[in-house]
Design a protein around this motif. Structure first.
Motif, PDB file in Angstrom:
ATOM      1  N   TYR A 246      -8.965  -5.444   6.409  1.00 31.63           N
ATOM      2  CA  TYR A 246      -8.601  -5.164   5.020  1.00 31.63           C
ATOM      3  C   TYR A 246      -8.977  -3.740   4.624  1.00 31.63           C
ATOM      4  O   TYR A 246     -10.065  -3.261   4.947  1.00 31.63           O
ATOM      5  CB  TYR A 246      -9.301  -6.137   4.066  1.00 31.63           C
ATOM      6  CG  TYR A 246      -8.617  -7.471   3.967  1.00 31.63           C
ATOM      7  CD1 TYR A 246      -7.322  -7.574   3.449  1.00 31.63           C
ATOM      8  CD2 TYR A 246      -9.250  -8.630   4.388  1.00 31.63           C
ATOM      9  CE1 TYR A 246      -6.683  -8.799   3.362  1.00 31.63           C
ATOM     10  CE2 TYR A 246      -8.625  -9.870   4.296  1.00 31.63           C
ATOM     11  CZ  TYR A 246      -7.337  -9.934   3.778  1.00 31.63           C
ATOM     12  OH  TYR A 246      -6.704 -11.152   3.690  1.00 31.63           O
ATOM     13  N   CYS A 247      -8.053  -3.083   3.909  1.00 31.21           N
ATOM     14  CA  CYS A 247      -8.266  -1.746   3.359  1.00 31.21           C
ATOM     15  C   CYS A 247      -7.997  -1.781   1.856  1.00 31.21           C
ATOM     16  O   CYS A 247      -7.310  -2.672   1.356  1.00 31.21           O
ATOM     17  CB  CYS A 247      -7.332  -0.733   4.020  1.00 31.21           C
ATOM     18  SG  CYS A 247      -7.534  -0.578   5.809  1.00 31.21           S
ATOM     19  N   THR A 249      -6.358   0.618   0.026  1.00 33.81           N
ATOM     20  CA  THR A 249      -5.119   1.235  -0.442  1.00 33.81           C
ATOM     21  C   THR A 249      -4.022   1.129   0.610  1.00 33.81           C
ATOM     22  O   THR A 249      -4.282   0.937   1.799  1.00 33.81           O
ATOM     23  CB  THR A 249      -5.319   2.729  -0.773  1.00 33.81           C
ATOM     24  OG1 THR A 249      -5.586   3.449   0.450  1.00 33.81           O
ATOM     25  CG2 THR A 249      -6.475   2.920  -1.751  1.00 33.81           C
ATOM     26  N   THR A 253      -4.061   1.571   4.869  1.00 27.17           N
ATOM     27  CA  THR A 253      -3.506   0.650   5.874  1.00 27.17           C
ATOM     28  C   THR A 253      -2.644   1.404   6.878  1.00 27.17           C
ATOM     29  O   THR A 253      -2.701   1.130   8.086  1.00 27.17           O
ATOM     30  CB  THR A 253      -2.659  -0.464   5.223  1.00 27.17           C
ATOM     31  OG1 THR A 253      -1.506   0.087   4.591  1.00 27.17           O
ATOM     32  CG2 THR A 253      -3.482  -1.256   4.222  1.00 27.17           C
ATOM     33  N   SER A 271       1.318  -4.409   3.358  1.00 21.76           N
ATOM     34  CA  SER A 271       0.916  -4.178   1.967  1.00 21.76           C
ATOM     35  C   SER A 271       2.066  -4.563   1.055  1.00 21.76           C
ATOM     36  O   SER A 271       3.133  -4.984   1.520  1.00 21.76           O
ATOM     37  CB  SER A 271       0.553  -2.705   1.742  1.00 21.76           C
ATOM     38  OG  SER A 271       1.723  -1.899   1.789  1.00 21.76           O
ATOM     39  N   THR A 297      -3.687  -4.648   2.777  1.00 25.43           N
ATOM     40  CA  THR A 297      -4.304  -4.671   1.451  1.00 25.43           C
ATOM     41  C   THR A 297      -4.460  -6.136   1.042  1.00 25.43           C
ATOM     42  O   THR A 297      -4.117  -7.043   1.796  1.00 25.43           O
ATOM     43  CB  THR A 297      -3.426  -3.948   0.419  1.00 25.43           C
ATOM     44  OG1 THR A 297      -2.183  -4.663   0.304  1.00 25.43           O
ATOM     45  CG2 THR A 297      -3.167  -2.503   0.823  1.00 25.43           C
ATOM     46  N   SER A 298      -4.892  -6.373  -0.190  1.00 23.80           N
ATOM     47  CA  SER A 298      -5.054  -7.745  -0.673  1.00 23.80           C
ATOM     48  C   SER A 298      -3.716  -8.439  -0.878  1.00 23.80           C
ATOM     49  O   SER A 298      -3.681  -9.616  -1.260  1.00 23.80           O
ATOM     50  CB  SER A 298      -5.857  -7.763  -1.977  1.00 23.80           C
ATOM     51  OG  SER A 298      -5.207  -7.005  -2.973  1.00 23.80           O
TER      52      SER A 298
END
Length: 314
Positions: A246-247, A249, A253, A271, A297-298
């Motif tokens: 996980y990143c 932004t 990624t 993302s 990302t989330s």
């Protein structure tokens, strides 16, 4: 009512058995109560609302409205519900289904479960064409990742707060009470209290231990990004299985995925900016262990269902 038989019918397994509190949660919903389920990931919260949907539809209630926060999670749920024989439809930013098609399906009573994002509820076309039909013949309302309606929740979303305000209005015109279910695996006591207040009086709560014996947690102190990139390149291949990095932004990624690919590691960036069709392809590749990792990302997050996920790196 033979709940065990219904469970076996829905799962297709003769040895299917309820976990602690699952039966009680289903019974409470079929009894048209408001229920909060706070249980660990993998406990089977979705089985509760799938089974309750099945039984409530047998009683003549309308389709279940399932409010879910992420597209990846919706796809997981649709696949699972379809395996259980439930007829599903979703309208979201990556769905080809239109609001008019959903309205037609509701009019034909050909749906058991409707999945929408909280943002979709705020859409004027959805509010005008779909919500009146649901309110005229309501079914159960399910709020997945219900901690998002709390100001104290780690993942608070403003559109979820609107759900808290609409709960008391939903199904008010119906002759029978409408069951409401909130589900989460991520809530401390303050969040639970806040969510319970919004879900309303006479709430039945089923809360279990959130710890999972199969998880190992660790922290590596690497303050600088170059150190983190080197650590990933050196260690990722040696970690068993496939997983997620996980990143924060979209740019990160892409940068991290490019770096790992340059080191010969089979990863891909994921993302909200990734094309919808490509997202589905990447999710399936991760599910089938055809990738070492998704660098995400989330947008790939809460409740993503992969039983053999090997690791998560933040």
């Amino acid at each position: 009512m033979d709940l065990d038989g219904a469970l076996r019918e829905l799962t297709g397994r003769d040895d299917a058995a309820f976990r602690d509190h699952q039966r009680e949660a289903v019974e409470a919903l079929v009894d048209r109560q408001r229920v909060l389920v706070v249980q660990r990931t993998g406990w089977g919260k979705s089985a509760v609302y799938f089974l309750a949907t099945y039984l409530l539809r047998e009683q003549g209630m309308g389709p279940t409205l399932l409010i879910s926060p992420l597209l990846a999670l919706m796809r997981n749920q649709i696949e699972a519900a379809t395996r259980l024989g439930l007829r599903c439809m979703t309208v979201n930013s990556s769905s080809a289904t239109t609001v008019d098609e959903l309205a037609d399906a509701l009019n034909a009573d050909s749906l058991d479960l409707i999945l929408v994002s909280p943002e979709r509820l705020a859409n004027p076309e959805f509010a005008m064409k779909v919500m009146p039909m649901l309110e005229e013949r309501p079914g159960m309302m399910v709020i997945d990742e219900v901690h998002c309606i709390s100001d104290w929740g780690h993942d608070f979303r403003p559109d979820y707060r609107r759900i808290g305000r609409m709960i008391d209005e939903y199904g008010r015109a119906a002759a029978e009470r409408v069951p409401i279910l909130g589900c989460t695996a991520t809530a401390n006591s303050r969040v639970v209290d806040d969510v319970a207040e919004q879900l309303g009086a006479e709430l039945t709560t089923f809360r279990g231990a959130l710890g999972r014996s199969g998880l190992g947690l660790g922290v590596v102190n690497l303050p600088a990004q170059p150190e983190r990139l080197v650590w990933l390149a050196e260690r990722l291949e040696s970690i068993p299985g496939s997983g997620i990095v996980y990143c924060l932004t979209i740019r990160d990624t892409l940068a991290v995925a490019d770096w790992l690919q340059s080191r010969g590691i089979d990863v891909a960036a994921y993302s909200g900016a990734t094309d919808a069709d490509e997202r589905e392809v990447l999710e399936k590749r991760l599910q089938s262990n055809d990738l070492k990792a998704l660098v995400a990302t989330s947008a790939l997050g809460m409740g993503y269902d992969k039983p053999d996920l090997g690791f998560v790196i933040h």
